[in-house]
Enzyme design. Sequence first.
Site, mmCIF file in Angstrom:
data_model
loop_
_atom_site.group_PDB
_atom_site.id
_atom_site.type_symbol
_atom_site.label_atom_id
_atom_site.label_comp_id
_atom_site.label_asym_id
_atom_site.label_seq_id
_atom_site.Cartn_x
_atom_site.Cartn_y
_atom_site.Cartn_z
ATOM 1 N N GLY A 1 43.381 26.626 98.889
ATOM 2 C CA GLY A 1 42.228 27.385 98.384
ATOM 3 C C GLY A 1 42.038 26.987 96.921
ATOM 4 O O GLY A 1 43.014 26.979 96.152
ATOM 5 N N ARG B 1 45.719 16.767 95.638
ATOM 6 C CA ARG B 1 44.565 16.979 96.520
ATOM 7 C C ARG B 1 43.296 16.660 95.721
ATOM 8 O O ARG B 1 43.170 17.096 94.575
ATOM 9 C CB ARG B 1 44.499 18.435 97.049
ATOM 10 C CG ARG B 1 45.565 18.730 98.105
ATOM 11 C CD ARG B 1 45.300 20.050 98.813
ATOM 12 N NE ARG B 1 44.281 19.933 99.834
ATOM 13 C CZ ARG B 1 43.768 20.983 100.486
ATOM 14 N NH1 ARG B 1 44.175 22.222 100.195
ATOM 15 N NH2 ARG B 1 42.867 20.821 101.425
ATOM 16 N N ASP C 1 34.891 24.476 97.008
ATOM 17 C CA ASP C 1 35.946 23.651 96.399
ATOM 18 C C ASP C 1 35.436 22.864 95.203
ATOM 19 O O ASP C 1 36.192 22.556 94.288
ATOM 20 C CB ASP C 1 36.550 22.715 97.447
ATOM 21 C CG ASP C 1 37.409 23.531 98.401
ATOM 22 O OD1 ASP C 1 36.849 24.116 99.345
ATOM 23 O OD2 ASP C 1 38.620 23.633 98.146
ATOM 24 N N ASN D 1 32.761 22.564 100.597
ATOM 25 C CA ASN D 1 33.662 23.623 101.090
ATOM 26 C C ASN D 1 34.246 23.118 102.412
ATOM 27 O O ASN D 1 33.912 22.025 102.890
ATOM 28 C CB ASN D 1 32.892 24.941 101.253
ATOM 29 C CG ASN D 1 33.833 26.114 101.504
ATOM 30 O OD1 ASN D 1 34.798 26.314 100.770
ATOM 31 N ND2 ASN D 1 33.587 26.890 102.535
ATOM 32 N N LYS D 2 35.106 23.902 102.992
ATOM 33 C CA LYS D 2 35.815 23.500 104.219
ATOM 34 C C LYS D 2 34.870 22.919 105.270
ATOM 35 O O LYS D 2 33.772 23.431 105.476
ATOM 36 C CB LYS D 2 36.547 24.733 104.764
ATOM 37 C CG LYS D 2 37.368 24.534 106.014
ATOM 38 C CD LYS D 2 38.356 23.393 105.935
ATOM 39 C CE LYS D 2 39.316 23.487 104.765
ATOM 40 N NZ LYS D 2 40.020 22.204 104.505
HETATM 41 O O1 MRU Z 1 41.860 23.113 102.707
HETATM 42 P P1 MRU Z 1 41.847 24.479 102.080
HETATM 43 O O2 MRU Z 1 42.404 25.544 102.945
HETATM 44 O O3 MRU Z 1 42.454 24.456 100.693
HETATM 45 O O4 MRU Z 1 40.301 24.768 101.908
HETATM 46 C C1 MRU Z 1 39.902 25.965 101.340
HETATM 47 C C2 MRU Z 1 38.451 26.170 101.316
HETATM 48 O O5 MRU Z 1 37.661 25.347 101.714
HETATM 49 C C3 MRU Z 1 37.978 27.425 100.644
HETATM 50 O O6 MRU Z 1 36.832 27.914 101.242
HETATM 51 C C4 MRU Z 1 37.702 27.116 99.167
HETATM 52 O O7 MRU Z 1 38.808 26.505 98.577
HETATM 53 C C5 MRU Z 1 37.326 28.326 98.402
HETATM 54 S S1 MRU Z 1 38.685 29.372 98.174
HETATM 55 C C6 MRU Z 1 38.264 30.708 97.245
#
Ligand code: MRU
Length: 351
Positions: free
Chosen positions: A51, A95, A242, A252-253
Site C-alpha cells: 500500500g 518497488r 499509487d 492504482n491496483k
Molecule cells: O500492490 P499493493 O497491494 O501495494 O497495491 C496497493 C494499491 O494499489 C492501493 O490501492 C494503493 O497503494 C493505495 S493504498 C492507500
Amino acid sequence: MAFESKIKTIEWVNNASKMIDQTILPYEFKTVEVTTTEGMYFAIKDMIVRGAPAIGIAGAHGVALSALELKDKNLSYSEFISELEKKGEYLKSSRPTAVNLQWAVDKQLELAKKEEMPVGKLVDLLIQNAVKMENEDIEINKKMGDYGAEVVPKGATILTHCNAGALATVGYGTALGVIRSAYAKDNTIKVFADETRPRQQGARLTTWELTQDGIPTTLITDGMCSYFMSKGMINMVVVGADRIAANGDTANKIGTYTVAISAKYHNVPFYIAAPLSTIDISIKSGKEIPIEERSHEEVTHINGKRVCAEGVNIINPGFDVTPHELISGIITEKGILRPDFTESIRKAFGK
Ligand code: MRU
C-alpha cells in the site's frame, strides 16, 4: 468526525520497524520486526508491508535503519551521507510504482543533507523524523476522511478495489478512511469490496479490516462491478492510488481502470483518495508511470495451488492507469481536487 481504527500497520519500536505481516492475513495475525536495510528492502518487495503510504513510511524507517547501521563505522559526515544515499537508492528500488516510497526516502535524505552535524546526532534526527512522518500519516488520512465523507450520499453503497485501508497506511486508511468517516456520520452506508486478483487484497485485507470495524461489507469478484452498477446497486466508487501524474492520471491496483470505465458508463461518481505525497508533479501524464511487473506465480497459483494448465503464457502487471477524464475528484488532505486536475493539482502544490 473520526471513526477509530485499532490497526497500526507499521510502527517504530526500540530501533526496529514493527509491522503487520500482510502476506498471511486473514489466516494469521502476526507482527514482524525489521532491523536492517536489507530486511526492509525485502519486506517491501515481498509485500509484508504494502500500500503506497505504508511503503512510504517503511522507506522512512528503512533510512533510519540504514543510519543506525552506519553509526558505528567511524565515518565522516560526508562519507556517512554518501553511504546513506546508496542505501536510500537500494530501498527505493524495492518497488517501482508507488511514488510515496521515493518521496519518503528522499525526505529523509534531504534532512540528512541539510546541515552538517555529528553522525550520532544525525542518526537521532532521522529516527525522530521517521516517527514524525508515521504520526502525520494518520492525521492526513483522518483529514481526507472528513473531506471525503462530505461527498458520500446518504445510505450509499460504495465500491472499493484492492486495499486502501489502515493496512495500506500507518492507520485509518485513504479510501477506507473516507468510508470510516462516512460510516461514523451515517451507519446506513455499505461497502462492496472487489476481490482484487491476483493477490486478493480486497478479499484478504479489506474484508478483514472492515468487518472488524463492523462496517457492512459484501465481497464481489472483480468481473461483477458492471452488473451491480447496471442494477443501481453501487452509488459511488472510492479507491486509493499509487502514483498520480500532474494531469490527474492515476495508477492504482490492476483492475481499477476497468472499474472506472464502468462507473463512467453507469454515471457512478468515481473518486480517488490519496495524500499529496502520492502526486508526482514531475510527470505530466500517466504514460510516464512505471508499472511493476510481478511474478507469474501470483496468476498461476491461488494459495499455493496451481489453477491453470502448465505451459500457458502469463503476463502480470501489478497496476493500471486510470485516465483523468474518468475521475470525478481526488480527495486529499487539502480538500477535494476537481477537474481540470492540471489546474487544481498545481494550486494544491502552491504553484
Ligand atoms: O500492490 P499493493 O497491494 O501495494 O497495491 C496497493 C494499491 O494499489 C492501493 O490501492 C494503493 O497503494 C493505495 S493504498 C492507500
